[in-house]
Design a protein around this motif. Sequence first.
Motif, PDB file in Angstrom:
ATOM      1  N   LEU A   1      -1.964   1.382   0.089  1.00 56.74           N
ATOM      2  CA  LEU A   1      -2.685   1.277   1.355  1.00 56.74           C
ATOM      3  C   LEU A   1      -1.770   1.416   2.567  1.00 56.74           C
ATOM      4  N   CYS A   2      -0.455   1.306   2.349  1.00 56.25           N
ATOM      5  CA  CYS A   2       0.514   1.610   3.415  1.00 56.25           C
ATOM      6  C   CYS A   2       1.518   2.621   2.896  1.00 56.25           C
ATOM      7  N   ALA A   3       2.318   2.240   1.892  1.00 53.26           N
ATOM      8  CA  ALA A   3       3.328   3.150   1.369  1.00 53.26           C
ATOM      9  C   ALA A   3       2.692   4.445   0.867  1.00 53.26           C
ATOM     10  N   GLY A   4       1.551   4.333   0.208  1.00 48.03           N
ATOM     11  CA  GLY A   4       0.902   5.514  -0.340  1.00 48.03           C
ATOM     12  C   GLY A   4       0.473   6.501   0.733  1.00 48.03           C
ATOM     13  N   VAL A   5      -0.245   6.022   1.721  1.00 51.40           N
ATOM     14  CA  VAL A   5      -0.739   6.941   2.757  1.00 51.40           C
ATOM     15  C   VAL A   5       0.394   7.388   3.670  1.00 51.40           C
ATOM     16  N   THR A   6       1.422   6.565   3.851  1.00 45.00           N
ATOM     17  CA  THR A   6       2.560   6.965   4.680  1.00 45.00           C
ATOM     18  C   THR A   6       3.297   8.149   4.067  1.00 45.00           C
TER      19      THR A   6
END
Length: 348
Positions: A158-163
């Motif tokens: 939800l953060c590292a993935g989309v970043t």
Amino acid sequence: MPTTVKAYAATSPTAPLTPTTVELRDVGPHDVRIDVRYCGICHSDIHTARGEWGATAYPVVLGHEITGVVAEVGPEVTRFRVGDRVGVGCLVDSCRECRYCRRGDEQFCTEGYVETYSSTGRDGRPTQGGYAEGIVVTEDFVLRIPDGLALDVAAPLLCAGVTAWSPLRHWGAGPGTRVAVVGLGGLGHVAVQLGSALGAEVTVLSQSLKKQEDGLRLGATHYAATSAPDTFARLAASFDLVLNTVSASVDVDALLSLLAVDGTLVNLGIPEHPQSLDVLSLLMRRVSYAASNIGGIRETQEVLDFCAGHGIAALVETIAADRLDEAFDRVVASDVRYRFVLDTATLA
């Protein structure tokens, strides 16, 4: 009647995180109340807790990699029902009317997006994050967790993935492209998996070879140590896209030397101090130096669905709430493979 939930909060730049309670706002017509099950530990949480990105308004409940189950929905909610598996990332609101919001790039909202924590919601109250038993979010900013993803390993996406996903898609990573990922940490290990699954030839650039086995297992074709004296000369002008996932200061000119003609270096980490470069590093091969800011709601749902369809997940170490400070120190020391996730059932 307001719902009160247990949480852990940062109260100063130097104090340990401490147990507290948070009063959730009443569920409005378009709101979703979520029972939080897991929350990823992002380096952004540490920067905020320790006041490294400017003044922090304490106390603050951190966490923007949130997964859980819908506990209650407002009467006008149409996309979710009680019992659905859901997530919340870095954003919980935006103006929804500017051209960037309308195209799904809420992270560039001209009015300024509302962050999941350490921000101010439309109701004027400070936002509090996922180191808590629950959270209330408007349905437009709630993500659906596909059945193929467990809630613990889905949280960091939800953060590292989309970043990682947003720049890979924006700069066209895929078959026939050569991508380098600088740093095999919480962000880099997801970027390697995504780039490989998109069809790119992925190389990991790390300070040493100690994580080489992991990098190759996650999908990298090549692995190189930046500390080796011949690495930059050997890989000069090799890549179409370089994703720099580290937050420390780096030699920007050295990374730019790795780009082929029209290649792009994209900074994903936020270094503590300003960095400089020689314009000749850009000029000689018409390369670009860019940065990318998380991703919008549309992209976040895309990466969740893509990961579920391709068997991609974050590699996580699940921790109890009383180990949060230890986890923070270990993240700073790069002593985790590769992402800590808080089990909120352990909140005291």
